[in-house]
Design a protein around this motif. Structure first.
Motif, PDB file in Angstrom:
ATOM      1  N   ILE A   1      22.285 -16.867  -4.332  1.00  0.00           N
ATOM      2  CA  ILE A   1      22.850 -17.630  -3.426  1.00  0.00           C
ATOM      3  C   ILE A   1      24.110 -17.025  -3.108  1.00  0.00           C
ATOM      4  O   ILE A   1      24.739 -17.346  -1.951  1.00  0.00           O
TER       5      ILE A   1
ATOM      6  N   LEU B   1      24.853 -16.247   0.654  1.00  0.00           N
ATOM      7  CA  LEU B   1      24.881 -17.727   1.505  1.00  0.00           C
ATOM      8  C   LEU B   1      26.410 -18.221   1.273  1.00  0.00           C
ATOM      9  O   LEU B   1      27.031 -18.701   2.417  1.00  0.00           O
TER      10      LEU B   1
ATOM     11  N   SER C   1      21.851 -28.082   0.494  1.00  0.00           N
ATOM     12  CA  SER C   1      21.236 -26.997   1.134  1.00  0.00           C
ATOM     13  C   SER C   1      20.812 -25.901   0.212  1.00  0.00           C
ATOM     14  O   SER C   1      19.865 -25.063   0.737  1.00  0.00           O
ATOM     15  N   ILE C   2      21.578 -25.851  -0.747  1.00  0.00           N
ATOM     16  CA  ILE C   2      21.375 -24.782  -1.935  1.00  0.00           C
ATOM     17  C   ILE C   2      19.979 -25.046  -2.423  1.00  0.00           C
ATOM     18  O   ILE C   2      19.192 -24.227  -2.834  1.00  0.00           O
TER      19      ILE C   2
ATOM     20  N   VAL D   1      17.503 -26.741  -0.945  1.00  0.00           N
ATOM     21  CA  VAL D   1      16.486 -26.249  -0.248  1.00  0.00           C
ATOM     22  C   VAL D   1      16.206 -24.981  -0.315  1.00  0.00           C
ATOM     23  O   VAL D   1      15.021 -24.268  -0.364  1.00  0.00           O
ATOM     24  N   LYS D   2      17.325 -23.695  -0.349  1.00  0.00           N
ATOM     25  CA  LYS D   2      17.227 -22.659  -0.189  1.00  0.00           C
ATOM     26  C   LYS D   2      16.313 -22.084  -1.575  1.00  0.00           C
ATOM     27  O   LYS D   2      15.337 -21.235  -1.410  1.00  0.00           O
ATOM     28  N   VAL D   3      16.679 -22.539  -2.449  1.00  0.00           N
ATOM     29  CA  VAL D   3      16.255 -22.306  -3.974  1.00  0.00           C
ATOM     30  C   VAL D   3      14.612 -22.576  -3.973  1.00  0.00           C
ATOM     31  O   VAL D   3      13.946 -21.788  -4.302  1.00  0.00           O
TER      32      VAL D   3
ATOM     33  N   SER E   1      12.742 -23.195  -1.253  1.00  0.00           N
ATOM     34  CA  SER E   1      11.905 -22.121  -0.445  1.00  0.00           C
ATOM     35  C   SER E   1      11.706 -20.808  -0.997  1.00  0.00           C
ATOM     36  O   SER E   1      10.550 -20.033  -0.885  1.00  0.00           O
ATOM     37  N   ARG E   2      12.593 -20.277  -1.781  1.00  0.00           N
ATOM     38  CA  ARG E   2      12.441 -18.577  -2.283  1.00  0.00           C
ATOM     39  C   ARG E   2      11.730 -18.702  -3.607  1.00  0.00           C
ATOM     40  O   ARG E   2      10.927 -17.783  -3.551  1.00  0.00           O
TER      41      ARG E   2
ATOM     42  N   LYS F   1      26.849 -22.921  -7.278  1.00  0.00           N
ATOM     43  CA  LYS F   1      27.716 -22.510  -6.375  1.00  0.00           C
ATOM     44  C   LYS F   1      29.130 -22.408  -6.788  1.00  0.00           C
ATOM     45  O   LYS F   1      29.748 -21.525  -6.211  1.00  0.00           O
TER      46      LYS F   1
END
Length: 230
Positions: A23, A26, A37-38, A40-42, A44-45, A59
């Motif tokens: 991240i 980001l 949001s992190i 969600v990104k993780v 998705s990836r 973070k």
């Protein structure tokens, strides 16, 4: 490759260090990115739903890698401020540090001493004109600092007002009656005695305790009809 759509438990391969590196772009773009949001990104990836705690920790580690840790930033602050004074003539810097703990008790934060330091320098270097209004919350440390100011932040040199939004929040915390919050705000914004009396009576009719709580704040500190135009 994972064969199930979403992994909800902790993943041994995706520890906070791995996620922190993933991240990093980001965090570089937006250091204030929300933990949700992190997650969600993780997801998705990596097709993996990580815990809030692991995402928060990742973070913090990523921010430290990009911008340096809190200790490094704190140590660099005096140097940065000295350069600011050189580059911006007229700037004033005064630093006062104290140990974080006094025995076993935490000594920093919004203490009366910290507020007194702030108000003293604000009056000395920024707000030199008399008759100014200061708006804040009703924090006891602020009250203590104002009382210690030697009149610098009291009438007639200054007029201390309370933020109606904070009073609104305090009222909700005290009584848990959100349907009456707007009425409290209306009392604060009353511009005439007649308007104040009408709004106050409406609140009193819904419960004397509500009205007494508002009365105890001190009318001149938050009701426009009583602030003498300040």
């Amino acid at each position: 490759m994972c064969t199930i759509r979403t992994i909800s438990q902790d993943h041994s391969k995706l520890d906070s260090d791995t996620v922190a590196e993933a991240i990093r772009p980001l965090v570089e773009t937006d250091p204030s990115i929300k933990v949700k949001s992190i997650i969600v990104k993780v997801q998705s990836r990596f097709n993996y739903t990580m815990s809030y705690r692991k995402a928060w920790l990742a973070k913090q580690k990523s921010i430290a890698k990009v911008f340096g840790g809190w200790e490094d930033s704190y140590q660099a602050l005096p140097w940065w401020l000295s350069v600011m004074v050189q580059k911006m003539p007229g700037s004033v810097v005064q630093i006062e540090t104290r140990p974080l703990y006094n025995g076993n008790e935490e000594a920093q934060g919004e203490t009366a001493d910290a507020w007194h330091f702030f108000f003293r320098n604000l009056r000395m270097h920024v707000v030199r004109k008399d008759g100014m209004s200061m708006i804040s919350d009703r924090h006891e440390s602020i009250r203590a600092a104002v009382n210690r100011s030697g009149g610098d932040w009291q009438p007639p040199r200054a007029w201390w007002m309370f933020c109606i939004r904070h009073i609104d929040s305090n009222f909700l915390r005290a009584f848990k009656v959100p349907h009456l919050q707007k009425l409290v705000v209306n009392i604060g914004y009353s511009r005439t005695m007649e308007e104040y009396n009408i709004n106050h009576k409406r609140l009193e009719e819904r419960g004397e305790a509500y009205a007494r709580w508002c009365d105890a704040i001190g009318l001149r500190h938050w009701v426009l009809a009583f602030d003498k135009g300040h």
